[in-house]
Write a protein that holds these residues in place. Structure first.
Motif, short mmCIF file in Angstrom:
data_model
loop_
_atom_site.label_atom_id
_atom_site.label_comp_id
_atom_site.label_asym_id
_atom_site.label_seq_id
_atom_site.Cartn_x
_atom_site.Cartn_y
_atom_site.Cartn_z
N SER A 111 0.80 -1.22 0.00
CA SER A 111 0.00 0.00 0.00
C SER A 111 0.83 1.28 0.00
O SER A 111 0.27 2.37 -0.04
N MET A 112 2.16 1.14 0.04
CA MET A 112 3.02 2.32 0.09
C MET A 112 4.03 2.31 -1.04
O MET A 112 4.43 1.24 -1.50
N LYS A 113 4.45 3.49 -1.43
CA LYS A 113 5.57 3.61 -2.36
C LYS A 113 6.83 3.16 -1.64
O LYS A 113 6.92 3.27 -0.41
N ASN A 114 7.80 2.70 -2.39
CA ASN A 114 9.04 2.20 -1.79
C ASN A 114 9.72 3.23 -0.89
O ASN A 114 10.23 2.89 0.17
N SER A 115 9.72 4.47 -1.29
CA SER A 115 10.38 5.50 -0.47
C SER A 115 9.66 5.68 0.87
O SER A 115 10.30 5.83 1.91
N GLU A 116 8.34 5.65 0.84
CA GLU A 116 7.57 5.77 2.08
C GLU A 116 7.74 4.52 2.95
O GLU A 116 7.87 4.62 4.18
N LEU A 117 7.75 3.37 2.31
CA LEU A 117 7.92 2.11 3.03
C LEU A 117 9.27 2.05 3.72
O LEU A 117 9.37 1.65 4.88
N LYS A 118 10.30 2.49 3.01
CA LYS A 118 11.64 2.50 3.59
C LYS A 118 11.68 3.38 4.84
O LYS A 118 12.20 2.97 5.89
N GLU A 119 11.12 4.57 4.74
CA GLU A 119 11.11 5.49 5.87
C GLU A 119 10.33 4.91 7.05
O GLU A 119 10.77 4.97 8.20
N LYS A 120 9.17 4.34 6.76
CA LYS A 120 8.33 3.77 7.83
C LYS A 120 9.01 2.57 8.49
O LYS A 120 8.99 2.44 9.70
N ALA A 121 9.61 1.70 7.69
CA ALA A 121 10.27 0.50 8.23
C ALA A 121 11.44 0.88 9.12
O ALA A 121 11.61 0.32 10.22
N LEU A 122 12.26 1.82 8.68
CA LEU A 122 13.41 2.23 9.48
C LEU A 122 12.97 2.93 10.76
O LEU A 122 13.56 2.74 11.82
N SER A 123 11.92 3.74 10.66
CA SER A 123 11.40 4.42 11.84
C SER A 123 10.86 3.41 12.85
O SER A 123 11.11 3.52 14.06
N GLU A 124 10.14 2.42 12.37
CA GLU A 124 9.58 1.39 13.25
C GLU A 124 10.69 0.56 13.90
O GLU A 124 10.60 0.23 15.09
N ALA A 125 11.73 0.25 13.15
CA ALA A 125 12.85 -0.53 13.69
C ALA A 125 13.52 0.24 14.82
O ALA A 125 13.82 -0.31 15.88
N ALA A 126 13.76 1.52 14.60
CA ALA A 126 14.43 2.34 15.61
C ALA A 126 13.54 2.55 16.83
O ALA A 126 14.01 2.51 17.97
N ALA A 127 12.25 2.77 16.60
CA ALA A 127 11.32 3.02 17.71
C ALA A 127 11.18 1.80 18.62
O ALA A 127 10.85 1.94 19.80
N ALA A 128 11.44 0.64 18.09
CA ALA A 128 11.29 -0.59 18.87
C ALA A 128 12.43 -0.80 19.86
O ALA A 128 12.30 -1.58 20.80
N LEU A 129 13.53 -0.09 19.67
CA LEU A 129 14.68 -0.25 20.55
C LEU A 129 14.48 0.62 21.79
O LEU A 129 14.51 1.84 21.71
N LYS A 130 14.25 -0.03 22.90
CA LYS A 130 13.99 0.69 24.14
C LYS A 130 14.63 -0.06 25.30
O LYS A 130 14.84 -1.26 25.24
N ASP A 131 14.87 0.67 26.35
CA ASP A 131 15.36 0.10 27.59
C ASP A 131 14.15 -0.33 28.41
O ASP A 131 13.30 0.50 28.74
N PHE A 132 14.05 -1.60 28.72
CA PHE A 132 12.95 -2.11 29.53
C PHE A 132 13.37 -2.00 30.99
O PHE A 132 14.26 -2.71 31.45
N LYS A 133 12.75 -1.09 31.67
CA LYS A 133 13.12 -0.85 33.07
C LYS A 133 12.16 -1.59 33.99
O LYS A 133 10.96 -1.53 33.80
N THR A 134 12.74 -2.23 34.95
CA THR A 134 11.92 -2.88 35.96
C THR A 134 12.14 -2.14 37.27
O THR A 134 13.28 -1.88 37.66
N GLU A 135 11.07 -1.80 37.90
CA GLU A 135 11.13 -1.10 39.17
C GLU A 135 10.87 -2.11 40.27
O GLU A 135 9.93 -2.89 40.17
#
Length: 146
Positions: A111-135
């Motif tokens: 449903s997306m152009k390759n340029s949009e897909l590339k941007e969305k995929a890279l953004s999603e990959a980076a956003a998934a990297l988080k520090d899981f903190k346990t209190e």
């Protein structure tokens, strides 16, 4: 058809495909291909295996390639074969794949152009990297209750 091609060392791509199937459903999984360079497999044997697989796909196939790492033998081999078949110039090729990136790509690739897909995929990959903190819970701090 536009395929999501997961490429890795070992069985990472196969495992990721299996996990995607738990979320995406059977119809979406028809467009997912996983290939991995097996332990102790030569690059030339991997190349032959991928060429045989590529020959089973329709001539008008397009690819979004997600790889475990940029510059690794599996990805460079797949790109070389895609180039030989005139399929690389229209492909999206990204490295550092993770599950959120793969799921987003699978669900958006048609449903997306390759340029949009590339941007969305890279953004999603980076956003998934988080520090899981346990209190620690309040009860963990008070040993007097024991």
């Amino acid at each position: 058809m536009k395929y999501l091609l997961l490429v890795s060392h070992g069985s990472f791509s196969t495992g990721l495909k299996g996990t995607l199937s738990m979320f995406a459903g059977d119809e979406a999984m028809k467009s997912v291909i996983a290939v991995g360079l097996k332990p102790d497999e030569s690059v030339s044997k991997f190349e032959t295996r991928f060429k045989v697989l590529l020959e089973t796909l329709p001539d008008d196939s397009n690819f979004v390639v997600l790889a475990d790492i940029i510059g690794g033998s599996p990805l460079t081999t797949v790109c070389s074969v895609l180039n030989e078949h005139g399929k690389l110039q229209d492909a999206v090729v990204l490295g550092g794949m993770n599950f959120p990136m793969a799921l987003t790509t699978l669900m958006s690739k048609d449903s997306m152009k390759n340029s949009e897909l590339k941007e969305k995929a890279l953004s999603e990959a980076a956003a998934a990297l988080k520090d899981f903190k346990t209190e620690p819970s309040d009860t963990d701090d008070n040993d007097d209750d024991i």
